[in-house]
Design a protein around this motif. Structure first.
Motif, PDB file in Angstrom:
ATOM      1  N   GLY A  13       0.815  -1.208  -0.045  1.00  0.00           N
ATOM      2  CA  GLY A  13      -0.179   0.100   0.049  1.00  0.00           C
ATOM      3  C   GLY A  13       0.810   1.195   0.082  1.00  0.00           C
ATOM      4  O   GLY A  13       2.079   1.191  -0.073  1.00  0.00           O
ATOM      5  N   PHE A  14       0.191   2.461  -0.093  1.00  0.00           N
ATOM      6  CA  PHE A  14       0.796   3.710  -0.099  1.00  0.00           C
ATOM      7  C   PHE A  14       1.801   3.849   0.962  1.00  0.00           C
ATOM      8  O   PHE A  14       3.152   4.107   0.712  1.00  0.00           O
ATOM      9  CB  PHE A  14      -0.231   4.794  -0.028  1.00  0.00           C
ATOM     10  CG  PHE A  14       0.277   6.181  -0.234  1.00  0.00           C
ATOM     11  CD1 PHE A  14       1.522   6.550  -0.996  1.00  0.00           C
ATOM     12  CD2 PHE A  14       0.087   7.200   0.484  1.00  0.00           C
ATOM     13  CE1 PHE A  14       2.040   7.817  -0.974  1.00  0.00           C
ATOM     14  CE2 PHE A  14       0.238   8.545   0.500  1.00  0.00           C
ATOM     15  CZ  PHE A  14       1.493   8.796  -0.415  1.00  0.00           C
ATOM     16  N   TYR A  78      -9.183   1.163   3.998  1.00  0.00           N
ATOM     17  CA  TYR A  78      -9.257   2.690   4.191  1.00  0.00           C
ATOM     18  C   TYR A  78     -10.013   2.860   3.010  1.00  0.00           C
ATOM     19  O   TYR A  78      -9.755   3.093   1.889  1.00  0.00           O
ATOM     20  CB  TYR A  78      -7.921   3.196   4.063  1.00  0.00           C
ATOM     21  CG  TYR A  78      -7.899   4.732   3.987  1.00  0.00           C
ATOM     22  CD1 TYR A  78      -9.018   5.624   4.612  1.00  0.00           C
ATOM     23  CD2 TYR A  78      -6.875   5.499   3.502  1.00  0.00           C
ATOM     24  CE1 TYR A  78      -8.992   6.694   4.646  1.00  0.00           C
ATOM     25  CE2 TYR A  78      -6.734   6.763   3.637  1.00  0.00           C
ATOM     26  CZ  TYR A  78      -7.650   7.475   4.098  1.00  0.00           C
ATOM     27  OH  TYR A  78      -7.802   8.854   4.132  1.00  0.00           O
ATOM     28  N   ARG A  79     -11.494   3.186   3.407  1.00  0.00           N
ATOM     29  CA  ARG A  79     -12.584   3.526   2.439  1.00  0.00           C
ATOM     30  C   ARG A  79     -13.402   4.398   3.180  1.00  0.00           C
ATOM     31  O   ARG A  79     -13.735   4.117   4.415  1.00  0.00           O
ATOM     32  CB  ARG A  79     -13.321   2.174   1.917  1.00  0.00           C
ATOM     33  CG  ARG A  79     -12.582   1.355   0.797  1.00  0.00           C
ATOM     34  CD  ARG A  79     -13.431   0.434   0.331  1.00  0.00           C
ATOM     35  NE  ARG A  79     -13.536  -0.595   1.646  1.00  0.00           N
ATOM     36  CZ  ARG A  79     -14.626  -1.707   1.712  1.00  0.00           C
ATOM     37  NH1 ARG A  79     -15.410  -1.658   0.548  1.00  0.00           N
ATOM     38  NH2 ARG A  79     -14.676  -2.466   2.499  1.00  0.00           N
ATOM     39  N   THR A 116      -3.948   6.256  13.239  1.00  0.00           N
ATOM     40  CA  THR A 116      -4.295   7.538  12.450  1.00  0.00           C
ATOM     41  C   THR A 116      -4.450   8.797  13.445  1.00  0.00           C
ATOM     42  O   THR A 116      -5.197   8.400  14.279  1.00  0.00           O
ATOM     43  CB  THR A 116      -5.711   7.267  11.357  1.00  0.00           C
ATOM     44  OG1 THR A 116      -5.973   8.644  10.679  1.00  0.00           O
ATOM     45  CG2 THR A 116      -6.565   6.622  12.179  1.00  0.00           C
ATOM     46  N   TYR A 143     -14.506   4.055   8.991  1.00  0.00           N
ATOM     47  CA  TYR A 143     -13.074   3.881   8.965  1.00  0.00           C
ATOM     48  C   TYR A 143     -12.470   4.328  10.193  1.00  0.00           C
ATOM     49  O   TYR A 143     -11.751   3.917  10.728  1.00  0.00           O
ATOM     50  CB  TYR A 143     -12.517   4.625   7.653  1.00  0.00           C
ATOM     51  CG  TYR A 143     -11.111   4.951   7.844  1.00  0.00           C
ATOM     52  CD1 TYR A 143     -10.518   3.534   7.668  1.00  0.00           C
ATOM     53  CD2 TYR A 143     -10.474   6.115   8.033  1.00  0.00           C
ATOM     54  CE1 TYR A 143      -9.048   3.707   7.841  1.00  0.00           C
ATOM     55  CE2 TYR A 143      -9.055   6.065   8.269  1.00  0.00           C
ATOM     56  CZ  TYR A 143      -8.426   4.921   8.018  1.00  0.00           C
ATOM     57  OH  TYR A 143      -6.843   4.859   8.137  1.00  0.00           O
ATOM     58  N   THR A 171      -1.856  13.286   7.081  1.00  0.00           N
ATOM     59  CA  THR A 171      -2.168  13.012   5.992  1.00  0.00           C
ATOM     60  C   THR A 171      -1.066  13.360   4.956  1.00  0.00           C
ATOM     61  O   THR A 171      -0.718  13.887   4.624  1.00  0.00           O
ATOM     62  CB  THR A 171      -3.202  14.346   5.465  1.00  0.00           C
ATOM     63  OG1 THR A 171      -4.308  14.244   6.452  1.00  0.00           O
ATOM     64  CG2 THR A 171      -3.872  13.900   4.089  1.00  0.00           C
ATOM     65  N   ASP A 177       0.992   6.566  -4.783  1.00  0.00           N
ATOM     66  CA  ASP A 177      -0.191   6.583  -4.126  1.00  0.00           C
ATOM     67  C   ASP A 177      -0.949   5.920  -5.489  1.00  0.00           C
ATOM     68  O   ASP A 177      -1.626   6.831  -6.170  1.00  0.00           O
ATOM     69  CB  ASP A 177      -0.640   8.049  -3.929  1.00  0.00           C
ATOM     70  CG  ASP A 177      -2.136   8.106  -3.296  1.00  0.00           C
ATOM     71  OD1 ASP A 177      -2.545   7.032  -3.134  1.00  0.00           O
ATOM     72  OD2 ASP A 177      -2.258   9.316  -2.801  1.00  0.00           O
ATOM     73  N   LYS A 179      -3.770   4.055  -5.613  1.00  0.00           N
ATOM     74  CA  LYS A 179      -5.334   3.870  -5.587  1.00  0.00           C
ATOM     75  C   LYS A 179      -6.029   5.130  -6.229  1.00  0.00           C
ATOM     76  O   LYS A 179      -7.127   4.917  -7.263  1.00  0.00           O
ATOM     77  CB  LYS A 179      -5.783   3.528  -4.350  1.00  0.00           C
ATOM     78  CG  LYS A 179      -5.450   2.137  -3.721  1.00  0.00           C
ATOM     79  CD  LYS A 179      -6.235   1.864  -2.520  1.00  0.00           C
ATOM     80  CE  LYS A 179      -6.323   0.172  -2.321  1.00  0.00           C
ATOM     81  NZ  LYS A 179      -6.890  -0.151  -1.132  1.00  0.00           N
ATOM     82  N   THR A 181      -5.344   7.767  -2.682  1.00  0.00           N
ATOM     83  CA  THR A 181      -6.095   7.877  -1.318  1.00  0.00           C
ATOM     84  C   THR A 181      -6.873   9.247  -1.492  1.00  0.00           C
ATOM     85  O   THR A 181      -6.761   9.740  -2.512  1.00  0.00           O
ATOM     86  CB  THR A 181      -4.979   8.250  -0.107  1.00  0.00           C
ATOM     87  OG1 THR A 181      -4.310   9.431  -0.683  1.00  0.00           O
ATOM     88  CG2 THR A 181      -4.008   7.166   0.093  1.00  0.00           C
ATOM     89  N   THR A 183      -6.927  11.934  -0.228  1.00  0.00           N
ATOM     90  CA  THR A 183      -5.834  13.343  -0.435  1.00  0.00           C
ATOM     91  C   THR A 183      -5.339  13.312  -1.743  1.00  0.00           C
ATOM     92  O   THR A 183      -5.125  14.080  -2.353  1.00  0.00           O
ATOM     93  CB  THR A 183      -4.825  13.585   0.751  1.00  0.00           C
ATOM     94  OG1 THR A 183      -5.383  13.183   2.074  1.00  0.00           O
ATOM     95  CG2 THR A 183      -4.346  14.756   0.616  1.00  0.00           C
TER      96      THR A 183
END
Length: 334
Positions: A13-14, A78-79, A116, A143, A171, A177, A179, A181, A183
């Motif tokens: 992931g990111f 993360y949605r 987070t 989330y 953030t 990145d 997907k 995210t 942001t």
């Protein structure tokens, strides 16, 4: 000196792929736990061991942890819009419990749990810190609720002896990145001239590479059972867009959308998504409700205890712009 073996859940992931890169740069061996059919393009060319598994099933997590010295639990669902929240809780809460139990059983020296800042409290009109009071009732959307519950599970495990240190990234922005995210999507929409207006809110923006280095510092210097905010610059969304404009050469939107108008748009977008497209809407109710509060945070504890030292975000913004344009996600410069 013996090389350490580190497990990174969600290393594709990111944030996870940057943690992987930081570990490799330090000279560690890295194992990544990734779901079957997960996109591994962020790890292409890296000397990593891939273990396929699912956080929801303890046995697969247990196999991935076997033989590791450190565990970085970065993976999360993360949605901000979803039709069925149950899998999110199974992954974010149940998965965290599985990782910590398996890692503690295996005798790893450190477990870094990636939470987070969304799980932290923010005083009215102020800046959030690790000890700002918060509660599940204050969490907006599934989330944040699931991540708050996962953080509480990590804290409880630390109280009962598991070597858990918690990091709370703000953030992150930067390259890879994929997907993207939420942001990252703001940056993509800006570059594609699909953002004629904005909702006034505030964010703490940080270079994803600084966040990755903060994970390693937490493993090395963090106190068990403590939380550390890994943040950068507190900016209003308007200020963030103005920095994007400066680096990209594109004009920043001038028109501010009233909150009530944004909420009405999100209501309609969600209704259309649920009944017609079955895909995430351009704006969700959760995103708009989250925008009511400025998400400003203070990283001084991480600076003092970990030696965390984030740099200016301009380099990360430039890296994000270059990445999105190179992938064809965003228009090239005119």
């Amino acid at each position: 000196m013996t090389t350490k073996l580190a497990l990174v859940t969600g290393g594709n992931g990111f944030v996870g792929c940057h943690v992987v890169r930081a570990l490799i740069a330090r000279g560690d061996r890295v194992r990544v736990l990734a779901r079957e059919n997960a996109d591994l393009s962020a790890l292409v060319g890296l000397p990593v061991e891939i273990v396929r598994g699912d956080l929801r099933y303890f046995d697969s997590v247990d196999r991935a942890v076997n033989g590791c010295d450190e565990v970085y639990h970065v993976a999360a669902d993360y949605r901000l819009w979803l039709t069925d929240p149950a899998p999110m809780y199974e992954t974010n809460v149940g998965g965290t419990q599985h990782v910590i139990r398996a890692a503690a059983n295996a005798g790893v020296s450190r477990i870094v749990h990636t939470s987070t800042v969304g799980a932290l409290g923010i005083p009215h009109g102020g800046v959030g810190r690790e000890d700002t009071p918060s509660s599940l009732a204050e969490m907006t959307g599934h989330y944040k609720r699931s991540k708050y519950m996962a953080e509480q599970a990590a804290l409880e495990a630390a109280r009962t002896g598991a070597p858990v240190v918690i990091v709370n990234p703000s953030t992150p922005i930067g390259a890879l990145d994929l997907k993207p995210t939420p942001t990252g999507r703001i940056i993509v929409d800006f570059l594609n001239r699909r953002m004629p207006a904005y909702v006034e809110t505030g964010l703490n923006i940080v270079d994803v590479e600084d966040v990755a280095r903060g994970h390693l510092l937490a493993a090395e210097r963090g106190r068990i059972g403590e939380k550390y905010i890994l943040g950068g610059d507190n900016l209003t969304l308007r200020e963030f867009l103005e920095r994007l404009a400066m680096i990209s050469g594109l004009p920043a939107p001038k028109m501010r959308i009233p909150y009530a108008v944004a909420l009405g748009y999100a209501l309609g977008a969600e209704a259309f998504a649920r009944t017609v497209t079955r895909r995430a809407p351009r704006a969700s109710l959760t995103e708009v409700r989250m925008a009511r509060k400025r998400m400003f945070f203070d990283s001084s504890k991480a600076r003092a205890e970990l030696g965390y030292s984030p740099g200016p975000i301009e380099a990360a913004l430039a890296a994000a712009i270059e990445f999105f344009r190179s992938k064809g996600t965003a228009r090239s410069a005119a």
